[in-house]
Design an enzyme around this catalytic site. Structure first.
Site, mmCIF file in Angstrom:
data_model
loop_
_atom_site.group_PDB
_atom_site.id
_atom_site.type_symbol
_atom_site.label_atom_id
_atom_site.label_comp_id
_atom_site.label_asym_id
_atom_site.label_seq_id
_atom_site.Cartn_x
_atom_site.Cartn_y
_atom_site.Cartn_z
ATOM 1 N N ASP A 10 0.872 -1.183 0.000
ATOM 2 C CA ASP A 10 0.000 0.000 0.000
ATOM 3 C C ASP A 10 0.904 1.226 0.000
ATOM 4 O O ASP A 10 2.107 1.138 0.289
ATOM 5 C CB ASP A 10 -0.904 -0.004 1.245
ATOM 6 C CG ASP A 10 -1.844 1.210 1.297
ATOM 7 O OD1 ASP A 10 -2.293 1.658 0.225
ATOM 8 O OD2 ASP A 10 -2.102 1.724 2.397
ATOM 9 N N SER A 11 0.294 2.379 -0.274
ATOM 10 C CA SER A 11 1.045 3.630 -0.205
ATOM 11 C C SER A 11 1.437 3.948 1.238
ATOM 12 O O SER A 11 2.201 4.867 1.474
ATOM 13 C CB SER A 11 0.163 4.767 -0.718
ATOM 14 O OG SER A 11 -0.969 4.887 0.131
ATOM 15 N N CYS A 73 -4.461 -1.262 -2.031
ATOM 16 C CA CYS A 73 -4.599 0.169 -2.233
ATOM 17 C C CYS A 73 -5.536 0.383 -3.419
ATOM 18 O O CYS A 73 -5.246 -0.090 -4.526
ATOM 19 C CB CYS A 73 -3.209 0.755 -2.532
ATOM 20 S SG CYS A 73 -3.188 2.496 -2.944
ATOM 21 N N GLU A 151 -2.081 8.675 8.450
ATOM 22 C CA GLU A 151 -0.653 8.306 8.543
ATOM 23 C C GLU A 151 -0.012 8.972 9.780
ATOM 24 O O GLU A 151 0.955 8.488 10.329
ATOM 25 C CB GLU A 151 0.103 8.754 7.289
ATOM 26 C CG GLU A 151 -0.213 7.952 6.036
ATOM 27 C CD GLU A 151 0.528 6.626 5.947
ATOM 28 O OE1 GLU A 151 1.699 6.531 6.353
ATOM 29 O OE2 GLU A 151 -0.095 5.657 5.454
ATOM 30 N N CYS A 183 -10.889 3.597 0.034
ATOM 31 C CA CYS A 183 -9.465 3.760 0.311
ATOM 32 C C CYS A 183 -9.169 2.896 1.533
ATOM 33 O O CYS A 183 -9.927 2.936 2.516
ATOM 34 C CB CYS A 183 -9.151 5.235 0.599
ATOM 35 S SG CYS A 183 -7.485 5.520 1.241
ATOM 36 N N THR A 184 -8.086 2.120 1.467
ATOM 37 C CA THR A 184 -7.836 1.156 2.549
ATOM 38 C C THR A 184 -7.403 1.835 3.853
ATOM 39 O O THR A 184 -7.369 1.187 4.893
ATOM 40 C CB THR A 184 -6.784 0.120 2.124
ATOM 41 O OG1 THR A 184 -5.593 0.804 1.691
ATOM 42 C CG2 THR A 184 -7.306 -0.760 1.015
ATOM 43 N N HIS A 185 -7.102 3.120 3.800
ATOM 44 C CA HIS A 185 -6.831 3.837 5.052
ATOM 45 C C HIS A 185 -8.121 4.104 5.838
ATOM 46 O O HIS A 185 -8.102 4.220 7.059
ATOM 47 C CB HIS A 185 -6.167 5.195 4.776
ATOM 48 C CG HIS A 185 -4.711 5.143 4.439
ATOM 49 N ND1 HIS A 185 -4.236 4.602 3.275
ATOM 50 C CD2 HIS A 185 -3.623 5.577 5.134
ATOM 51 C CE1 HIS A 185 -2.911 4.721 3.256
ATOM 52 N NE2 HIS A 185 -2.513 5.299 4.373
HETATM 53 N N1 DGL Z 1 -4.678 3.218 0.839
HETATM 54 C C1 DGL Z 1 -4.694 3.955 -0.410
HETATM 55 C C2 DGL Z 1 -5.970 3.638 -1.173
HETATM 56 O O1 DGL Z 1 -6.615 2.629 -0.883
HETATM 57 C C3 DGL Z 1 -4.411 5.370 -0.107
HETATM 58 C C4 DGL Z 1 -4.093 6.166 -1.284
HETATM 59 C C5 DGL Z 1 -3.189 7.316 -1.068
HETATM 60 O O2 DGL Z 1 -2.030 7.095 -0.657
HETATM 61 O O3 DGL Z 1 -3.615 8.413 -1.398
HETATM 62 O O4 DGL Z 1 -6.362 4.316 -2.075
#
Ligand code: DGL
Length: 262
Positions: A10-11, A73, A151, A183-185
């Site tokens: 993931d990012s 992500c 984050e 978004c996984t966050h």
């Molecule tokens: N977890 C990422 C997603 O699902 C986050 C994207 C981001 O870094 O902007 O989209």
């Protein structure tokens, strides 16, 4: 090959919400998680840049011997998964906003989607919305700034609450009864979202579906680890080890978080 770990990237720390689901369903599978937090957020980057980073993350995980890669992500999936599948010879599992489930559940025929700019502007997101949501009004909202706050560990701060209220008030006033977290966050914001949203709005995320798809593909390609030895869980980040650790420390398994100059 079936002894290799599952690679997850993931990012940032958001994909740990997916890791948890995968570990719950496949507890005997070793995993390697890569958090590219140094480059978060991906959601504001160009498709080319997201693709470049996704390739770099994939190469790292392949070099670690991964047998399958979960792109945990939405932004990387919607912008890069086709190219990843075309360029690498191993199975990829992606994650996309669960529009179909939300559309099927919606009584008001109004569905909200909170996701990054990169996801909402992708052609994959648009084709999915078109094919699964006929007769449904999809209300899109960019979650600009939310990934940075998460984050930063600000899961419940006044700033995060104010931003969410600002982003969601319009769609709530318009009568949505489903909110898709694209978004996984964002699953880390569910406690706060429950405070903000009316009781009739259901929050939908795709983590469980991704875990089930991962299991299905491992079984299909005979990649389930047959050994009964203890699975191994490694987490790598190119930013702050403590932050990543804080998102996995509730895991009831021994794990290791390491810094990676990447
Ligand atoms: N977890 C990422 C997603 O699902 C986050 C994207 C981001 O870094 O902007 O989209």
């Amino acid at each position: 090959m079936s002894l290799g770990p599952i690679g997850i990237f993931d990012s940032g720390i958001g994909g740990t919400s997916i890791w948890r689901e995968i570990n719950r369903l496949l507890p005997n599978e070793s995993t390697i998680y890569l958090s590219d937090s140094k480059n978060a957020p991906y959601g504001e980057k160009s498709k080319e840049e997201i693709l470049r980073l996704s390739i770099k993350n994939t190469e790292f995980l392949i070099n670690k011997g991964c047998k399958l890669i979960v792109v945990a992500c939405n932004t990387a999936t919607t912008n890069a998964i086709k190219e990843l599948r075309d360029n690498f010879d191993l199975p990829f599992i992606g994650i996309e906003p669960a529009i179909k489930t939300a559309a099927l559940n919606s009584k008001t025929k109004r569905v909200g989607v909170l996701a990054t700019k990169g996801t909402l502007s992708s052609s994959l997101f648009h084709s999915t919305s078109m094919s699964h949501a006929s007769g449904i009004q999809i209300m899109e909202q960019r979650g600009t700034g939310l990934v940075e706050l998460i984050e930063n560990g600000e899961l419940n701060s006044p700033k995060t609450k104010a931003l969410l209220e600002r982003y969601l008030s319009h769609m709530v006033n318009q009568g949505i009864d489903q909110l898709v977290l694209g978004c996984t966050h964002y699953p880390y914001l569910i406690p706060l979202l429950k405070d903000i949203l009316p009781d009739n709005v259901k929050i939908i995320d795709s983590g469980d579906g991704v875990a089930r798809q991962t299991k299905y593909i491992l079984e299909k390609y005979n990649l389930i680890d047959p050994s009964v030895s203890k699975a191994d869980f490694q987490f790598f980040t190119n930013k702050d080890v403590k932050v990543l650790d804080s998102f996995v420390k509730d895991a009831r398994v021994p794990y290791k978080v390491s810094f990676l100059d990447f």
